[in-house]
Design a protein around this motif. Structure first.
Motif, PDB file in Angstrom:
ATOM      1  N   LYS A   1       0.852  -1.195   0.000  1.00  0.00           N
ATOM      2  CA  LYS A   1       0.000   0.000   0.000  1.00  0.00           C
ATOM      3  C   LYS A   1       0.894   1.254   0.000  1.00  0.00           C
ATOM      4  CE  LYS A   1      -3.289   2.360   2.988  1.00  0.00           C
ATOM      5  NZ  LYS A   1      -2.476   2.999   4.042  1.00  0.00           N
TER       6      LYS A   1
ATOM      7  N   ARG B   1      -5.614  -4.560  -0.955  1.00  0.00           N
ATOM      8  CA  ARG B   1      -6.721  -3.679  -1.333  1.00  0.00           C
ATOM      9  C   ARG B   1      -6.845  -3.620  -2.858  1.00  0.00           C
ATOM     10  NH1 ARG B   1      -8.385   0.297   2.134  1.00  0.00           N
ATOM     11  NH2 ARG B   1      -8.369   1.657   0.313  1.00  0.00           N
TER      12      ARG B   1
ATOM     13  N   SER C   1      -1.261  -4.088   2.886  1.00  0.00           N
ATOM     14  CA  SER C   1      -0.758  -3.518   4.135  1.00  0.00           C
ATOM     15  C   SER C   1      -1.243  -4.410   5.263  1.00  0.00           C
ATOM     16  CB  SER C   1      -1.302  -2.093   4.326  1.00  0.00           C
ATOM     17  OG  SER C   1      -1.423  -1.778   5.702  1.00  0.00           O
TER      18      SER C   1
ATOM     19  N   GLU D   1      -3.598  -2.504   7.516  1.00  0.00           N
ATOM     20  CA  GLU D   1      -4.918  -2.315   6.896  1.00  0.00           C
ATOM     21  C   GLU D   1      -5.720  -3.605   6.943  1.00  0.00           C
ATOM     22  OE1 GLU D   1      -6.901  -0.042   5.727  1.00  0.00           O
ATOM     23  OE2 GLU D   1      -5.497   1.584   6.139  1.00  0.00           O
ATOM     24  N   GLU D   2      -5.031  -4.712   6.705  1.00  0.00           N
ATOM     25  CA  GLU D   2      -5.727  -6.000   6.703  1.00  0.00           C
ATOM     26  C   GLU D   2      -6.321  -6.272   8.090  1.00  0.00           C
ATOM     27  OE1 GLU D   2      -3.252  -9.448   6.567  1.00  0.00           O
ATOM     28  OE2 GLU D   2      -4.720 -10.621   5.447  1.00  0.00           O
TER      29      GLU D   2
END
Ligand code: IPE
Ligand code: IPE
Ligand code: MG
Length: 251
Positions: free
Chosen positions: A76, A116, A150, A153-154
């Motif tokens: 990311k 993403r 990321s 993020e995950e």
């Protein structure tokens, strides 16, 4: 860091005979830019050259009987690189997938992505989707590409999913434990990596699979990704076979 002594590396059959082949290998493919800088050529040439290493990593995984190979392909944070480089990387990704899909299919490789995906340009998403569809049903090796990935993020994504599930549920409560949490990660259903390889000498995770590598064996080589070959991978696995995995226990 493992000094390489060419000629003394066991081959895939010998390693298999020893047993303890990692079921899941994850690789942080790093050092393309440095490879190019050493030669005074544009960074993108390093990325292009890395394709051979990817092919070889897939081949060796198949030869060894590794079930899952996860490749950190684009983070990311990599979106913050100069536009030229990002565009070039996206182009390479599309070209590679289009051109390699036939060989991957013949090798029995299935494709899956984490990260993403919605961040990727539409045309890249389409190529990824098409390749995934073509390779669906293959069973020899699962190739998992981390794209716009990321780890943080995950993890946040999993938290969000769990909260929205709790809201939908009567009473508003859900069970939160390691197993249920892991089922909400992009890697749901995939066992954690047994072996994590990083090329180009950096001793960091760079936001890769933060949850999943809790007990992975780490192997770092100074070799830059475009120079990473069969013998490096086999050496990593040979080293892995000598490791004592304890998972916090004493035995
Ligand atoms: C890895 O090589 C490829 C990606 C991150 C996409 P780098 O581009 O990070 O190469 P170095 O680390 O600058 O040498
Ligand atoms: C990690 O490498 C990301 C990929 C290999 C795709 P980076 O080059 O982006 O990581 P840092 O910046 O060295 O931590
Ligand atoms: Mg790098």
């Amino acid at each position: 860091m493992s000094p390489m002594k060419p000629g003394r590396v066991l081959n895939a059959e010998q390693l298999k005979a020893r047993g303890r082949i990692p079921r899941h290998v994850a690789i942080i493919m790093d050092g393309n830019g440095r490879w190019a800088a050493k030669r005074g050529v544009p960074r993108l040439w390093g990325h292009r050259e890395g394709r051979k290493s990817v092919r070889e990593a897939v081949e060796v995984s198949i030869d060894l009987g590794v079930e899952i190979l996860t490749l950190y392909t684009f983070s990311k944070e990599n979106w913050d690189r100069p536009k030229r480089e990002v565009t070039g990387l996206m182009r390479f990704l599309m070209r590679t997938l289009r051109e390699e899909v036939g060989d991957l299919d013949r090798g029995g490789v299935r494709l899956r992505t984490i990260g993403r995906l919605q961040d990727l340009p539409t045309e890249v998403r389409k190529v990824v989707r098409d390749a995934t569809k073509t390779l669906d049903g293959n069973r020899t090796l699962l190739l998992q590409l981390a794209l716009s990935y990321s780890g943080r993020e995950e993890i946040l994504g999993a938290v969000r999913k769990m909260i929205s599930e709790a809201k939908e549920k009567k009473g508003g409560s859900i069970r939160i434990d390691e197993r249920s949490f892991a089922r909400h990660l992009d890697t749901a259903g995939i066992p954690d990596p047994d072996l994590l390889i990083r090329t180009s000498g950096e001793m960091r995770l760079s936001n890769f699979l933060l949850w999943q590598v809790a007990y992975s064996e780490l192997w770092v080589t100074d070799t830059l990704w475009p120079d990473f070959r069969r013998r490096h991978y086999l050496t990593a696995v040979a080293d892995y076979q000598k490791r004592e995995r304890r998972f916090g226990r004493t035995d």
